[in-house]
Design a protein around this motif. Structure first.
Motif: not given
Ligand SMILES: [Ca+2]
Ligand code: HEM
Ligand SMILES: [Ca+2]
Length: 296
Positions: A166-168, A213-223
């Motif tokens: 859900h980081t993306i 799902l990730d309000l900060q970086t929805p199109v980057t797979f990160d932590n």
């Molecule tokens: Ca992300």
């Protein structure tokens, strides 16, 4: 008994073929990476990774609660299958195509890579009732999430790592509205995050309006997903339960991944391999579908 070399003589260019189609689909629409990753999860949790979710039919999994008006990317999987068939006719299963496509989707958004093992075969059936019971809803408490992953042989570490998917991607208003207007017992959502969500998710109507799902970086797979949970800014009740559901092992795993992206990446890769190994059809069981939407 799945193996990384399963197609090395019958389809030596499989990875390149799949990578090309997935990369262009993700370049066209970044969110597609998330949609493809989720398809593999919803396949594996329902009678194992057997491409059951790809079968068309109103009584099948596509119309189960967690999938209907929600699961997407089937046309992209059709394109991958067509490209694979044109080089390697009749040898690569739809279940293996989905597992490899999920990895390529994660890599396309700068996430970790892992070795995909192959040899899964395709089901001849699709179970709507199993999809409804085996895929946990976004209203799940921490203990329900633990049980549902345990039922698939997955640990609490795997649960937290895989939830990092859900980081993306995006979720529809209908899946988080109850937190905004009804109040969910035990919820700890950040107040300003909540009022921002209310702007695009009214108490009635707008069911399919999207939020990341990730309000900060929805199109980057990160932590950053895990840092959001620490700030009470997980979108789904089930997301926030990992940090705030009173299960100390889940909370400490969230903290580990929030503090160390490499630890998340390595746990995610391990957990994806485990998930991809759930109850495959092998040998002469099942079939290699010619069309992922239909049995032969
Ligand atoms: Ca992300
Ligand atoms: C832990 C329990 C989980 C719950 C309760 C859950 C629930 C959900 C819900 C409700 C959505 C939004 C669907 C919509 O609004 O249409 C969603 C999206 C998504 N889920 Fe999960 N999920 C879980 C675990 C996972 C796992 C294990 C993966 C992958 C390995 C995953 C990958 C995704 C992705 C990538 C999206 C975004 C899809 C898109 O944008 O098309 N989820 N999930
Ligand atoms: Ca399945």
């Amino acid at each position: 008994q799945l193996s990384s070399s399963f197609y090395s003589s019958t389809c030596p260019n499989l990875t390149d073929i799949v990578r090309n189609v997935i990369q262009s689909a993700v370049a066209n629409e970044n969110r597609m990476a998330a949609s493809i990753l989720r398809l593999h999860f919803h396949d594996c949790f329902v009678n194992g990774c057997d491409a059951s979710i790809l079968l068309d039919g109103s009584s099948g999994e596509k119309n189960a609660g967690p999938n209907v008006n929600s699961a997407r990317g089937f046309d992209v999987i059709d394109n991958v299958k067509a490209a694979v068939e044109s080089s390697c006719k009749g040898v690569v299963s739809c279940a293996d195509i989905l597992a490899l496509s999920a990895r390529e989707a994660v890599v396309a958004l700068r996430g970790p890579s892992w070795t995909v093992v192959f040899g899964r075969r395709d089901s001849t059936t699709s179970s709507q009732s199993t999809a409804n019971s085996a895929i946990p809803p976004p209203s799940s408490t921490a203990s329900r999430l633990i049980t549902s992953f345990q039922n698939q042989g997955l640990s609490t570490q795997d649960l937290v790592a895989l939830s990092g998917s859900h980081t993306i991607g995006q979720a529809q208003c209908t899946n988080f509205r109850a937190r905004l207007y009804n109040g969910t017992s035990g919820d700890t959502i950040d107040a300003s995050f909540k009022s921002n969500l209310e702007r695009n998710c009214p108490s009635t109507g707008g069911n399919s309006n999207l939020a990341p799902l990730d309000l900060q970086t929805p199109v980057t797979f990160d932590n950053l997903y895990f840092k959001n949970l620490q700030a009470q800014k997980g979108l789904l009740f089930s997301d926030q339960q990992l940090f705030s559901g009173g299960q100390s092992s889940l909370m400490s795993t969230v903290n580990t991944y929030a503090n160390n992206q490499q630890a998340f990446f390595s746990a995610f890769a391990t957990a994806m391999v485990k998930m991809g190994n759930i109850n495959p059809l092998t040998g002469s069981n099942g079939q290699i579908r010619a069309n992922c939407r239909k049995t032969n």
